[in-house]
Scaffold this active site. Structure first.
Site, mmCIF file in Angstrom:
data_model
loop_
_atom_site.group_PDB
_atom_site.id
_atom_site.type_symbol
_atom_site.label_atom_id
_atom_site.label_comp_id
_atom_site.label_asym_id
_atom_site.label_seq_id
_atom_site.Cartn_x
_atom_site.Cartn_y
_atom_site.Cartn_z
ATOM 1 N N SER A 83 56.364 39.640 34.038
ATOM 2 C CA SER A 83 55.275 40.375 34.666
ATOM 3 C C SER A 83 53.968 39.648 34.414
ATOM 4 O O SER A 83 53.982 38.453 34.087
ATOM 5 C CB SER A 83 55.246 41.815 34.136
ATOM 6 O OG SER A 83 54.406 42.615 34.931
ATOM 7 N N ASN A 84 52.843 40.305 34.577
ATOM 8 C CA ASN A 84 51.546 39.665 34.349
ATOM 9 C C ASN A 84 50.538 40.680 33.829
ATOM 10 O O ASN A 84 50.862 41.853 33.656
ATOM 11 C CB ASN A 84 51.060 38.988 35.634
ATOM 12 C CG ASN A 84 50.924 39.998 36.751
ATOM 13 O OD1 ASN A 84 50.117 40.916 36.680
ATOM 14 N ND2 ASN A 84 51.751 39.854 37.789
#
Ligand code: C5P
Length: 273
Positions: A30-31
């Site tokens: 993810s980020n």
């Protein structure tokens, strides 16, 4: 829809937050996106009386009251949710930080550690923004370009490559952008740009929505509405307001140099009126 805001009667679809791409049942890629900018844009559009659909990846923000929420996890989910509701949208704003790549295959069992190194094969995720901009009846399509360097140059490139109507560029790094409460932005469209100094995301969102609302297509919309109202004799009490709007539109077109004659805009207008 009700209300007198500049987006009354318009349907706005916004993506926000990160996506999560599973590696195995307990891990994902993810980020750092918090979703704050997208949620602020949804509130700002709602405040202007738009019908707002917010397609959100996993974030820890409360749903803005009055906004229709679609909660999604992966880029593929977000892509499907977007295309499910984009059909009659007037404006699409892609504020989500969509994963560019996902693991080629999601393991059904937790991966056990073994060697000193390991690698995961990744494959490209669908580009949601580009796919919306490419629709034959695309809404007014706005993208974000979060960059750590050469912000303006990359943003202009994206505007062109993804065939967007507008792009909102902001620098991201340790001190700004992701997961903070304020943001600065440079906005570009085919023949213009506007720069917004660092301010609260909520305030920036109001300004960005105001800019999107007076974008060329909408100016044409206002003028066509005035023309129709006059022709069908339905101006009534609102006619001064409408004429003022028309005047404002003409000023924007003539003085500020907004173009209103691209084929794309004309096609959209034909669809609407
Ligand atoms: O090319 P890049 O990912 O930097 O473009 C950023 C813009 O594209 C953002 O508006 C983002 O929401 C959108 N995007 C998307 N789907 C992807 C990747 C990016 O909608 N798979």
């Amino acid at each position: 829809s009700k209300g007198e805001g500049v987006l009354a009667g318009r349907k706005v679809v916004i993506t926000a937050g990160p996506t999560r791409e599973a590696i195995d049942p307990v891990r994902y890629i993810s980020n750092r996106s918090s979703g704050k900018m997208g949620y602020a844009l949804a509130r700002a559009a709602l405040a202007q009386d738009a019908e707002v659909i917010l397609i959100s990846g996993p974030v820890s923000l409360p749903a803005p009251p009055g906004v229709e929420m679609r909660h999604v996890t992966t880029a593929q989910d977000m892509h499907e949710a977007t295309h499910d509701c984009i059909g009659n949208a007037d404006i699409f704003i892609a504020a989500a930080a969509v994963a560019d790549y996902r693991p080629a295959d999601e393991k059904t069992q937790k991966i056990k550690k073994s060697g000193e190194t390991m690698s995961i094969e990744l494959v490209r995720c669908p580009d949601i923004l580009q796919s919306v901009a490419a629709l034959p009846r695309a809404p007014f399509t706005v993208g974000f370009a979060a960059e750590t360097e050469n912000v303006d140059e990359y943003a202009r490139g994206k505007l062109e490559n993804k065939k967007l109507d507008m792009i909102i560029a902001n620098r991201v790094g340790a001190d700004c952008g992701f997961d903070t409460d304020d943001n600065a932005a440079n906005v570009f469209w085919s023949d213009g740009e506007q720069r917004f100094a660092k301010t609260q995301k909520s305030e920036l969102a109001n300004r960005l929505i105001a800019l999107v609302a007076i974008a060329p297509e909408h100016i044409c919309g206002v003028i066509v509405s005035v023309e129709t109202a006059v022709r069908t004799n339905t101006v009534g009490d609102n006619h001064i307001e409408l004429l003022l709007l028309e005047l404002a539109a003409c000023i924007l077109v003539d003085v500020l140099g907004f173009s209103r004659k691209t084929d794309r805009e004309r096609r959209r207008l034909q669809r609407r009126y």
